[in-house]
Design a protein around this motif. Sequence first.
Motif, PDB file in Angstrom:
ATOM      1  N   TRP A   1     -11.049 -13.804  14.439  1.00 35.59           N
ATOM      2  CA  TRP A   1     -10.592 -12.745  13.467  1.00 35.59           C
ATOM      3  C   TRP A   1     -11.792 -12.109  12.853  1.00 35.59           C
ATOM      4  O   TRP A   1     -11.738 -10.897  12.689  1.00 35.59           O
TER       5      TRP A   1
ATOM      6  N   ALA B   1       0.747  -1.954  12.899  1.00 38.47           N
ATOM      7  CA  ALA B   1       0.527  -2.025  11.477  1.00 38.47           C
ATOM      8  C   ALA B   1       0.569  -0.812  10.706  1.00 38.47           C
ATOM      9  O   ALA B   1       1.034  -0.786   9.713  1.00 38.47           O
TER      10      ALA B   1
ATOM     11  N   ARG C   1     -12.328  -7.985  12.907  1.00 39.02           N
ATOM     12  CA  ARG C   1     -11.873  -7.262  11.575  1.00 39.02           C
ATOM     13  C   ARG C   1     -13.462  -6.241  11.444  1.00 39.02           C
ATOM     14  O   ARG C   1     -13.296  -5.213  11.111  1.00 39.02           O
TER      15      ARG C   1
ATOM     16  N   ILE D   1      -6.016  -8.318  15.491  1.00 36.30           N
ATOM     17  CA  ILE D   1      -6.698  -8.710  14.162  1.00 36.30           C
ATOM     18  C   ILE D   1      -5.488  -9.185  13.142  1.00 36.30           C
ATOM     19  O   ILE D   1      -6.133 -10.198  12.355  1.00 36.30           O
TER      20      ILE D   1
ATOM     21  N   CYS E   1      -5.224  -5.537   3.488  1.00 41.67           N
ATOM     22  CA  CYS E   1      -5.096  -4.388   4.363  1.00 41.67           C
ATOM     23  C   CYS E   1      -6.140  -3.456   4.911  1.00 41.67           C
ATOM     24  O   CYS E   1      -6.600  -2.854   3.786  1.00 41.67           O
TER      25      CYS E   1
ATOM     26  N   ARG F   1      -8.507 -10.662   3.963  1.00 39.19           N
ATOM     27  CA  ARG F   1      -7.671 -10.149   5.018  1.00 39.19           C
ATOM     28  C   ARG F   1      -6.891  -9.060   4.413  1.00 39.19           C
ATOM     29  O   ARG F   1      -5.694  -8.455   4.961  1.00 39.19           O
TER      30      ARG F   1
ATOM     31  N   THR G   1       4.738   0.473   8.114  1.00 42.28           N
ATOM     32  CA  THR G   1       4.557   0.172   6.776  1.00 42.28           C
ATOM     33  C   THR G   1       4.428   1.552   5.862  1.00 42.28           C
ATOM     34  O   THR G   1       4.944   1.769   4.977  1.00 42.28           O
TER      35      THR G   1
ATOM     36  N   ARG H   1      -2.655 -17.806   8.673  1.00 44.12           N
ATOM     37  CA  ARG H   1      -1.250 -17.203   9.008  1.00 44.12           C
ATOM     38  C   ARG H   1      -0.611 -18.265   9.784  1.00 44.12           C
ATOM     39  O   ARG H   1      -1.152 -18.955  10.498  1.00 44.12           O
TER      40      ARG H   1
ATOM     41  N   PRO I   1       0.814  -4.886  -2.623  1.00 48.28           N
ATOM     42  CA  PRO I   1       1.442  -4.445  -1.551  1.00 48.28           C
ATOM     43  C   PRO I   1       0.688  -4.460  -0.488  1.00 48.28           C
ATOM     44  O   PRO I   1       1.070  -4.511   0.643  1.00 48.28           O
ATOM     45  N   PHE I   2      -0.696  -4.561  -0.408  1.00 51.19           N
ATOM     46  CA  PHE I   2      -1.755  -4.569   0.444  1.00 51.19           C
ATOM     47  C   PHE I   2      -2.201  -5.991   0.700  1.00 51.19           C
ATOM     48  O   PHE I   2      -3.109  -6.134   1.608  1.00 51.19           O
ATOM     49  N   GLY I   3      -1.660  -7.008   0.313  1.00 48.41           N
ATOM     50  CA  GLY I   3      -2.192  -8.346   0.218  1.00 48.41           C
ATOM     51  C   GLY I   3      -3.349  -8.421  -0.651  1.00 48.41           C
ATOM     52  O   GLY I   3      -3.590  -7.603  -1.600  1.00 48.41           O
ATOM     53  N   SER I   4      -4.362  -9.408  -0.292  1.00 44.82           N
ATOM     54  CA  SER I   4      -5.365  -9.655  -1.054  1.00 44.82           C
ATOM     55  C   SER I   4      -6.287 -10.316  -0.348  1.00 44.82           C
ATOM     56  O   SER I   4      -6.080 -11.092   0.586  1.00 44.82           O
TER      57      SER I   4
ATOM     58  N   ARG J   1      -8.831 -17.641   2.647  1.00 45.24           N
ATOM     59  CA  ARG J   1      -8.884 -17.405   4.057  1.00 45.24           C
ATOM     60  C   ARG J   1     -10.175 -16.934   4.315  1.00 45.24           C
ATOM     61  O   ARG J   1     -10.721 -16.276   3.674  1.00 45.24           O
TER      62      ARG J   1
ATOM     63  N   THR K   1       7.287   3.184   3.315  1.00 46.26           N
ATOM     64  CA  THR K   1       6.991   3.554   1.960  1.00 46.26           C
ATOM     65  C   THR K   1       7.305   5.033   1.495  1.00 46.26           C
ATOM     66  O   THR K   1       7.602   5.375   0.571  1.00 46.26           O
TER      67      THR K   1
HETATM   68  C1  HEM Z   1       1.890   1.541   2.830  1.00 47.16           C
HETATM   69  C2  HEM Z   1       1.280   1.020   3.993  1.00 47.16           C
HETATM   70  C3  HEM Z   1       0.668  -0.254   4.286  1.00 47.16           C
HETATM   71  C4  HEM Z   1       1.025  -1.392   3.607  1.00 47.16           C
HETATM   72  C5  HEM Z   1       1.952  -1.734   2.346  1.00 47.16           C
HETATM   73  C6  HEM Z   1       0.249  -2.699   4.159  1.00 47.16           C
HETATM   74  C7  HEM Z   1       0.281  -3.631   3.980  1.00 47.16           C
HETATM   75  C8  HEM Z   1      -0.232  -4.589   4.628  1.00 47.16           C
HETATM   76  C9  HEM Z   1      -0.236  -6.369   4.295  1.00 47.16           C
HETATM   77  C10 HEM Z   1       0.365  -6.579   3.019  1.00 47.16           C
HETATM   78  C11 HEM Z   1      -1.141  -6.870   4.894  1.00 47.16           C
HETATM   79  C12 HEM Z   1      -1.522  -8.497   5.196  1.00 47.16           C
HETATM   80  C13 HEM Z   1      -2.446  -8.358   4.061  1.00 47.16           C
HETATM   81  C14 HEM Z   1      -3.072  -9.949   4.017  1.00 47.16           C
HETATM   82  O1  HEM Z   1      -2.907 -10.858   4.903  1.00 47.16           O
HETATM   83  O2  HEM Z   1      -3.421 -10.351   2.946  1.00 47.16           O
HETATM   84  C15 HEM Z   1      -1.651  -5.973   6.131  1.00 47.16           C
HETATM   85  C16 HEM Z   1      -2.420  -6.335   7.115  1.00 47.16           C
HETATM   86  C17 HEM Z   1      -2.953  -5.193   7.922  1.00 47.16           C
HETATM   87  N1  HEM Z   1      -2.763  -3.711   7.981  1.00 47.16           N
HETATM   88 FE1  HEM Z   1      -1.724  -2.725   6.321  1.00 47.16          FE
HETATM   89  N2  HEM Z   1      -0.245  -1.908   5.509  1.00 47.16           N
HETATM   90  C18 HEM Z   1       0.063  -0.393   5.062  1.00 47.16           C
HETATM   91  C19 HEM Z   1      -0.729   0.243   6.210  1.00 47.16           C
HETATM   92  C20 HEM Z   1      -1.507  -0.007   7.152  1.00 47.16           C
HETATM   93  C21 HEM Z   1      -2.220   1.097   7.942  1.00 47.16           C
HETATM   94  C22 HEM Z   1      -1.932   2.614   7.927  1.00 47.16           C
HETATM   95  C23 HEM Z   1      -2.880   0.380   8.805  1.00 47.16           C
HETATM   96  C24 HEM Z   1      -3.700   0.866   9.984  1.00 47.16           C
HETATM   97  C25 HEM Z   1      -3.620   2.201  10.815  1.00 47.16           C
HETATM   98  C26 HEM Z   1      -2.782  -1.010   8.614  1.00 47.16           C
HETATM   99  C27 HEM Z   1      -3.538  -1.912   9.295  1.00 47.16           C
HETATM  100  C28 HEM Z   1      -3.369  -3.379   8.789  1.00 47.16           C
HETATM  101  C29 HEM Z   1      -4.047  -4.366   9.817  1.00 47.16           C
HETATM  102  C30 HEM Z   1      -4.916  -4.227  10.925  1.00 47.16           C
HETATM  103  C31 HEM Z   1      -3.819  -5.618   9.136  1.00 47.16           C
HETATM  104  C32 HEM Z   1      -4.289  -6.999   9.245  1.00 47.16           C
HETATM  105  C33 HEM Z   1      -5.552  -7.491   8.698  1.00 47.16           C
HETATM  106  C34 HEM Z   1      -6.050  -8.644   8.896  1.00 47.16           C
HETATM  107  O3  HEM Z   1      -5.235  -9.622   9.028  1.00 47.16           O
HETATM  108  O4  HEM Z   1      -7.028  -8.966   8.741  1.00 47.16           O
HETATM  109  N3  HEM Z   1      -2.084  -1.063   7.557  1.00 47.16           N
HETATM  110  N4  HEM Z   1      -1.314  -4.523   5.718  1.00 47.16           N
END
Ligand code: HEM
Length: 456
Positions: free
Chosen positions: A97, A271, A101, A89, A404, A402, A275, A73, A396-399, A67, A279
């Motif tokens: 994007w 976001a 970002r 974002i 997280c 993009r 999440t 998406r 858990p945070f994607g890869s 990506r 957790t």
């Molecule tokens: C345990 C906590 C969290 C988990 C498991 C989590 C998980 C994820 C996942 C799976 C994605 C998609 C990634 C991808 O498309 O590869 C994501 C995207 C994102 N997360 Fe998190 N997240 C967490 C906490 C947070 C926090 C605390 C913030 C901000 C305050 C945040 C902001 C974002 C944003 C802005 C995106 C979109 C990124 C993009 O599309 O470029 N996340 N997160």
Amino acid sequence: MNTFEQLPMPPTTGLLGHVSFLKKTNIHLQLIEWTEKYGNQFRLRLGMKNVLVLSDPKLVKQVLKSRPDEFRRLKNIESVFEEAQVNGIFSAEGESWKHQRKLTEPMFQPAHLKHFYPKLKAITSRLHQRFEKLAQSGESVELVSEFKKYTVDVTSLLAFGEDFNSIEQDHTPLSAALSDVFPVVNQRCKSPIPIWRFFKTQKDKQFDISLKKVRDFVSECIEKQKQKLAENPNLKENPENMLQIMLTEQDQDSTLTDKDIISNAITILLAGEDTTANTLAWMAFLISSDNKTSQALEQELADLGDEKVLSWPIPRAPYITAIMYEAMRLKPVAPQLYLEPMKDTKIGDLNIKKGTPIFALLHASGFDSELFDSPRSFNPNRWLEKGKASFSDIQPFGSGPRLCPGRSLAIMEIKLAFHALLQSFHIEALQPPEDVVEQFAFTMSPVGFNVRLHTK
Ligand code: HEM
């Protein structure tokens, strides 16, 4: 080599195929069950459309890495977010994007998080005081709601410079409004027909009202930050929060509109809230239904000292970290991503047509017995013993690009809040573990998890 049409498909009846499964709040569990039965590439049918369900971790990573140029998406996500005027974002694509970002990332850099730490500590102290009150009253506590107030307060302070202090309030309109938004967005993203455009249910009407409340809140924050920047132009050199970063950028780049800034602010709130809070609640759930972990946890808490809230630099706390990893593996709050290729392409050996929906399962590898011994059991020690488990085997945070951006903040919040809870209190679960249900609505939360807190 299989063609897409030759991939196995779970049985279905009727014209709509598997559409009704998508409405289920345990879809993530169903997808794992099907993966175990049909393998790590299979097909679903949504009306006339075929969907690829992908769980091979290598292929999932490959897709996520490609990506924003080769995969995006699901188109529906961007149009649903755009319609709700929150296309930030998370849902934006391509150049838009990339720009967004770049603007959000500085807020999550280690140096900025270090600078933010005293405020994070103050909010965690407030959470600790709230737990003290709840322990004294002996009332039933829904931990996930308490943690949501915490994460909203942290995110709004970091992103908007606004201390919302929902922890100390019984009535929290912002959290309540945010919780109306997620389930509806989730349902709309997956819906093959945009019914809400023709007929609004009570939920849709409530969604409009709640979204307006969030938007008004964010707009007020923006006005305050504009005023701060006008009063103190030095802040443009060293912005304190995301709004200041974006407003400063807007001075130089008039293509960045107020609508973009509002959309991103709401996206970050959404976001960052559920999440992290989910957790934390799942970590509490897992330890409350397993007494094998208590000795090791108590030992680590004792080693960390008497402080109610951890100081900077935040210690590694390997056992708390292991519980967090185990919660991310067993109770993944973001289990799947919805994607599509932007041109005809190949995934592994499989030819895939442009626009084919792909459900990329982030959580499937966590249940793979080749990667984790007894994958269904809760065993934090696996993360502490050499060669037993590797964090790179779960996503858990994607890869990829993009990934997280909020992950470091999330890990800081989790360590601090979990330590603040367990340092001073025992958790008594008020129901058997089987009564706590995994409910997926954009994020996956524990429903029916109530506890009583006891001061240690
Ligand atoms: C345990 C906590 C969290 C988990 C498991 C989590 C998980 C994820 C996942 C799976 C994605 C998609 C990634 C991808 O498309 O590869 C994501 C995207 C994102 N997360 Fe998190 N997240 C967490 C906490 C947070 C926090 C605390 C913030 C901000 C305050 C945040 C902001 C974002 C944003 C802005 C995106 C979109 C990124 C993009 O599309 O470029 N996340 N997160």
